[in-house]
Design a protein around this motif. Sequence first.
Motif, PDB file in Angstrom:
ATOM      1  N   ILE A  60      -7.864  31.305 -25.675  1.00  0.00           N
ATOM      2  CA  ILE A  60      -8.420  30.541 -24.545  1.00  0.00           C
ATOM      3  C   ILE A  60      -9.859  30.971 -24.293  1.00  0.00           C
ATOM      4  CG2 ILE A  60      -8.268  30.196 -22.046  1.00  0.00           C
ATOM      5  CD1 ILE A  60      -5.219  30.157 -22.357  1.00  0.00           C
ATOM      6  N   ASN A  61     -10.100  32.286 -24.304  1.00  0.00           N
ATOM      7  CA  ASN A  61     -11.458  32.789 -24.071  1.00  0.00           C
ATOM      8  C   ASN A  61     -12.419  32.328 -25.162  1.00  0.00           C
ATOM      9  OD1 ASN A  61     -10.873  34.038 -21.660  1.00  0.00           O
ATOM     10  ND2 ASN A  61     -10.451  36.046 -22.566  1.00  0.00           N
ATOM     11  N   GLU A  62     -11.957  32.350 -26.424  1.00  0.00           N
ATOM     12  CA  GLU A  62     -12.801  31.892 -27.520  1.00  0.00           C
ATOM     13  C   GLU A  62     -13.134  30.416 -27.353  1.00  0.00           C
ATOM     14  OE1 GLU A  62     -10.899  32.733 -31.233  1.00  0.00           O
ATOM     15  OE2 GLU A  62     -11.081  34.914 -30.972  1.00  0.00           O
ATOM     16  N   ARG A  63     -12.107  29.630 -27.010  1.00  0.00           N
ATOM     17  CA  ARG A  63     -12.341  28.193 -26.797  1.00  0.00           C
ATOM     18  C   ARG A  63     -13.244  27.967 -25.586  1.00  0.00           C
ATOM     19  NH1 ARG A  63      -8.054  24.132 -28.963  1.00  0.00           N
ATOM     20  NH2 ARG A  63      -7.800  25.112 -30.965  1.00  0.00           N
ATOM     21  N   ALA A  64     -13.031  28.719 -24.530  1.00  0.00           N
ATOM     22  CA  ALA A  64     -13.856  28.587 -23.328  1.00  0.00           C
ATOM     23  C   ALA A  64     -15.298  28.946 -23.641  1.00  0.00           C
ATOM     24  CB  ALA A  64     -13.309  29.465 -22.202  1.00  0.00           C
ATOM     25  N   ALA A  72     -20.695  27.059 -24.550  1.00  0.00           N
ATOM     26  CA  ALA A  72     -21.873  26.885 -25.400  1.00  0.00           C
ATOM     27  C   ALA A  72     -22.183  25.392 -25.557  1.00  0.00           C
ATOM     28  CB  ALA A  72     -21.646  27.546 -26.760  1.00  0.00           C
ATOM     29  N   SER A  73     -21.125  24.579 -25.764  1.00  0.00           N
ATOM     30  CA  SER A  73     -21.321  23.127 -25.881  1.00  0.00           C
ATOM     31  C   SER A  73     -21.854  22.550 -24.580  1.00  0.00           C
ATOM     32  CB  SER A  73     -20.013  22.435 -26.253  1.00  0.00           C
ATOM     33  OG  SER A  73     -19.592  22.807 -27.541  1.00  0.00           O
ATOM     34  N   ILE A  74     -21.313  23.021 -23.464  1.00  0.00           N
ATOM     35  CA  ILE A  74     -21.770  22.547 -22.145  1.00  0.00           C
ATOM     36  C   ILE A  74     -23.224  22.943 -21.943  1.00  0.00           C
ATOM     37  CG2 ILE A  74     -21.502  22.895 -19.652  1.00  0.00           C
ATOM     38  CD1 ILE A  74     -18.451  22.995 -20.152  1.00  0.00           C
ATOM     39  N   ASP A  75     -23.583  24.175 -22.319  1.00  0.00           N
ATOM     40  CA  ASP A  75     -24.971  24.623 -22.196  1.00  0.00           C
ATOM     41  C   ASP A  75     -25.896  23.776 -23.063  1.00  0.00           C
ATOM     42  OD1 ASP A  75     -24.179  26.570 -20.413  1.00  0.00           O
ATOM     43  OD2 ASP A  75     -24.165  28.214 -21.892  1.00  0.00           O
ATOM     44  N   ASP A  76     -25.458  23.454 -24.302  1.00  0.00           N
ATOM     45  CA  ASP A  76     -26.251  22.589 -25.183  1.00  0.00           C
ATOM     46  C   ASP A  76     -26.422  21.196 -24.578  1.00  0.00           C
ATOM     47  OD1 ASP A  76     -26.504  24.629 -27.015  1.00  0.00           O
ATOM     48  OD2 ASP A  76     -24.979  23.849 -28.408  1.00  0.00           O
ATOM     49  N   LEU A  77     -25.313  20.663 -24.027  1.00  0.00           N
ATOM     50  CA  LEU A  77     -25.376  19.345 -23.378  1.00  0.00           C
ATOM     51  C   LEU A  77     -26.307  19.373 -22.177  1.00  0.00           C
ATOM     52  CD1 LEU A  77     -21.688  18.055 -23.509  1.00  0.00           C
ATOM     53  CD2 LEU A  77     -23.665  17.067 -24.648  1.00  0.00           C
ATOM     54  N   LYS A  78     -26.207  20.438 -21.377  1.00  0.00           N
ATOM     55  CA  LYS A  78     -27.071  20.567 -20.192  1.00  0.00           C
ATOM     56  C   LYS A  78     -28.537  20.614 -20.622  1.00  0.00           C
ATOM     57  CE  LYS A  78     -27.835  23.437 -16.089  1.00  0.00           C
ATOM     58  NZ  LYS A  78     -29.208  23.149 -16.025  1.00  0.00           N
ATOM     59  N   GLU A  79     -28.820  21.361 -21.686  1.00  0.00           N
ATOM     60  CA  GLU A  79     -30.182  21.457 -22.192  1.00  0.00           C
ATOM     61  C   GLU A  79     -30.671  20.084 -22.671  1.00  0.00           C
ATOM     62  OE1 GLU A  79     -32.248  23.678 -25.926  1.00  0.00           O
ATOM     63  OE2 GLU A  79     -30.875  24.907 -24.742  1.00  0.00           O
TER      64      GLU A  79
END
Length: 186
Positions: free
Chosen positions: A15-19, A24-31
Amino acid sequence: MTLLKKIITSIKLSINERADGLQASIDDLKESVDFIHAEMKEVQGKLAETISRVGKTEEKVLHMDSKLIDLSRYKRRWDLRLSGLSEEEGEDVRNKVISICQKTAPGCKEKLPDVINTVHRLGRVTGSARPREVIIQFSMRHYRDMIWKAAKQSSFLKTHNLRFKEDFPPEDRQKKHAVPTSQKST
């Protein structure tokens, strides 16, 4: 219970690895969204500036159109149009017009050959039964006005079906012949 703890620990790690991956994906999307937002702001600024410049340019064009029409009106104040003068092959339209003007205003008969500057027919030869109008440019406005005034009561013009008209710019002629919106039928 140790097996259960191992399973729970293993699930937690997954779960932690997926989170972490999702973060990271959310941060990339936010950027990406922030970059697109900044680009949109820049485009909106340029668009607003362009709209403002286009508005100012349209105002200038309208002003220049108005000035051009005013200049055309001013230049045409030295002109008269003659309608109804029959056309002939190889005609000397200037001499015909001078003769007509002399008969219309005999008081200035001697001066007319000198003050009638340019004379020509308007438009292309169409072969129509209706003769083309003649434009007459005077070098002295005083004589143009004398012909215009005398033409209003000239029996010579009436008997020969000739008519002098003022020379207006096309915009003024269109306005004169336009039907007001209140008179249009629905």
